[in-house]
Enzyme design. Structure first.
Site, PDB file in Angstrom:
ATOM      1  CE  LYS A 130      -4.190  -2.099   1.750  1.00 20.98           C
ATOM      2  NZ  LYS A 130      -3.735  -3.513   1.873  1.00 20.98           N
TER       3      LYS A 130
HETATM    4  C1  LIG Z   1      -4.386  -4.545   1.218  1.00 18.60           C
HETATM    5  C2  LIG Z   1      -3.683  -5.856   1.108  1.00 18.60           C
HETATM    6  C3  LIG Z   1      -4.090  -6.851   0.187  1.00 18.60           C
HETATM    7  C4  LIG Z   1      -5.324  -6.685  -0.676  1.00 18.60           C
HETATM    8  O1  LIG Z   1      -5.156  -5.702  -1.659  1.00 18.60           O
HETATM    9  P1  LIG Z   1      -6.451  -5.098  -2.407  1.00 18.60           P
HETATM   10  O2  LIG Z   1      -5.937  -3.971  -3.214  1.00 18.60           O
HETATM   11  O3  LIG Z   1      -7.375  -4.640  -1.294  1.00 18.60           O
HETATM   12  O4  LIG Z   1      -7.052  -6.183  -3.221  1.00 18.60           O
HETATM   13  C5  LIG Z   1      -3.351  -8.006   0.090  1.00 18.60           C
HETATM   14  N1  LIG Z   1      -2.268  -8.218   0.869  1.00 18.60           N
HETATM   15  C6  LIG Z   1      -1.843  -7.291   1.763  1.00 18.60           C
HETATM   16  C7  LIG Z   1      -0.656  -7.597   2.605  1.00 18.60           C
HETATM   17  C8  LIG Z   1      -2.527  -6.081   1.928  1.00 18.60           C
HETATM   18  O5  LIG Z   1      -2.112  -5.176   2.826  1.00 18.60           O
END
Ligand SMILES: *Cc1c(COP(=O)(O)O)cnc(C)c1O
Length: 485
Positions: A130
């Protein structure tokens, strides 16, 4: 177009944004940057997806990550003067922040398959992917707020990764405060410390005496009060923000050029929750990046796997949503999924509006029926699910065969990728978090703790700053008012 703005490729005069449910106001990237949902309840999407043709892609082969980000973002935000945008991407995608000069290095899991790769997109400050988009979002917010003479109070609820990523991206920025609600005692000690150890005066950690849904409801309670929201300039950073999607498109291009030096096709396997990450892959594919398959990996919460296999979309409710050992994927209603449905059903807001009305009435909709399989095949989407046992087995398997540690979410992606390999197309698994963030599951799989990245050794011992709060919207409003004025 403002002076100095980047010329758009081709004949495009600059993209504008519309709602997936039909509202047709002609908004720019910076207009929707600070907005959440469109007023008709839909999500903003570009009226037409810009294209990067083969020549443009070839020209980006040797660009730095920051220049690549500039080239992609300028397609979506032609109104931001090109030098200003370049400054933002160069300040964001640095080896200091992402702990690697390549920003998103690629490694090969040749012990498992010759053409299987791992794209490291989790080397940012909070050890999850993120950061890739959130760090740029922080820079964009600060830039646009300064230009417009505005300030913003971000209000959010987190169960872990999003909150810490947002706080690390917004800390110390001018014109921005962050009020982040989290369920007290329900995040891992590592996740808690990542947030609560931030002492910056513009960061407010609120530990709520409740569960994640209580936090989410408090945010909704504040947002429902339009007068309060306007008076205190309340905004969000959730995963439906188009700028986050656009910033994520960049690493699909960087993964492609690293795994396919000849410019040929690649596939991606993506651990999915809110569908923001893999949706960015879909946008990259629509823009012209040579992507054969986009493999959606779910955990036991397999709503999306069911949809891609059958056409039935049935979000689970209440107790049907399972708490798993890949918690960031424990999502039933994937917020970005509506954007894909918009594309899949012919980009007609009236159709999407009807489908979501049916969803509200009946709890499901079904797009199976004539031609579903071939139409879905044309999109390149494939899917699969993974369980706790699969996750542990995959963590062990990758460690034994390749000497590499993967986190539980990435393990779900690798497990599903292995079921969809084709010999002639490189498969790139996205590493969505580092194992240090989820050490309990690593310990369960391997019997020992994963190593911690430099600079995080004493994280849980650092002083923490947070305030406890009851599940009470009125208390939250009073708190915000007191700290904004
Ligand atoms: C947020 C997250 C996801 C999921 O990603 P999306 O964009 O919500 O599909 C998967 N793995 C981790 C470690 C995350 O922090």
């Amino acid at each position: 177009m403002p002076e100095g703005a980047a010329p758009a490729l081709g004949e495009r005069g600059g993209v504008h944004y519309v709602s997936t449910r039909g509202e047709s106001s002609c908004l720019s990237f910076t207009d929707i940057l600070l907005e959440g949902l469109a007023s008709d309840g839909g999500l903003y999407v570009p009226a037409e997806v810009p294209r990067l043709d083969a020549e443009a892609l070839a020209g980006l082969r040797d660009a730095s990550y920051a220049d690549l980000a500039h080239a992609v973002l300028t397609q979506f935000a032609p109104e931001i003067p090109t030098e200003a945008l370049r400054t933002l991407t160069h300040r964001t995608y640095t080896a200091e922040i992402f702990r690697d000069p390549a920003i998103t290095p690629l490694s090969t899991l040749s012990g498992l398959a010759p053409n299987l790769h791992l794209l490291h997109i989790s080397n940012g400050p909070t050890l999850a992917f993120k950061d890739m988009a959130m760090q740029l979002l922080g820079a964009l917010f600060e830039h646009v707020l300064a230009q417009r003479g505005l300030h913003l109070n971000i209000l959010g609820a987190t169960s872990g990764d999003t909150g810490s990523s947002a706080e690390h991206a917004m800390r110390g920025r001018n014109g921005i405060r962050v009020f982040m609600l989290s369920p007290e005692g329900r995040m891992t000690p590592f996740q808690t410390a990542q947030m609560f150890s931030l002492l910056d005066p513009n960061i407010f950690n609120l530990a709520v005496d409740g569960v994640f849904d209580d936090c989410q409801d408090m945010v909704k309670g504040v947002s429902a009060d339009a007068a309060f929201k306007a008076r205190y300039a309340i905004g969000t950073v959730n995963s439906i923000n188009w700028a986050r999607v656009a910033a994520q498109v960049v690493y699909y291009v960087s993964g492609w050029r690293a795994a396919a030096p000849d410019g040929g096709e690649v596939s991606f396997a993506v651990p999915s929750g809110n569908f923001g990450n893999v949706y960015a892959g879909w946008v990259a594919r629509c823009m012209g990046v040579p992507i054969r398959h986009l493999v959606v990996a779910t955990n036991e919460n397999d709503v999306l796997d069911e949809f891609f296999r059958t056409g039935l979309y049935r979000p689970r409710v209440g107790d049907e949503v399972r708490a798993t050992s890949s918690p960031s994927m424990d999502i039933s209603k994937a917020s970005n999924f509506e954007r894909f449905v918009f594309d899949f059903t012919g980009r007609d807001g009236a159709v999407v509006s009807d489908l979501w009305a049916r969803l509200a009435r009946e709890g499901a909709f079904d797009l199976s029926g004539e031609g579903f399989a071939s139409r879905m095949a044309a999109t390149g989407f494939l899917s699969g699910r993974s369980t706790h046992a699969d996750r542990l087995a995959t963590i062990r398997h990758v460690h034994e065969a390749c000497g590499v540690l993967v986190d539980p979410h990435t393990a779900d992606g690798v497990k599903v990728a292995l079921a969809h390999l084709s010999p002639d197309v490189p498969m790139i698994c996205l590493e969505t978090a580092l194992p240090a963030k989820f050490s309990a599951t690593l310990r369960e799989a391997l019997g020992s703790d994963p190593p911690r990245p430099p600079g995080t050794d004493d994280l849980e011992q650092r002083p923490q700053r947070f305030e406890r709060m009851a599940v009470d919207v009125a208390v939250l409003k009073r708190y915000i008012a007191a700290h904004v004025e």
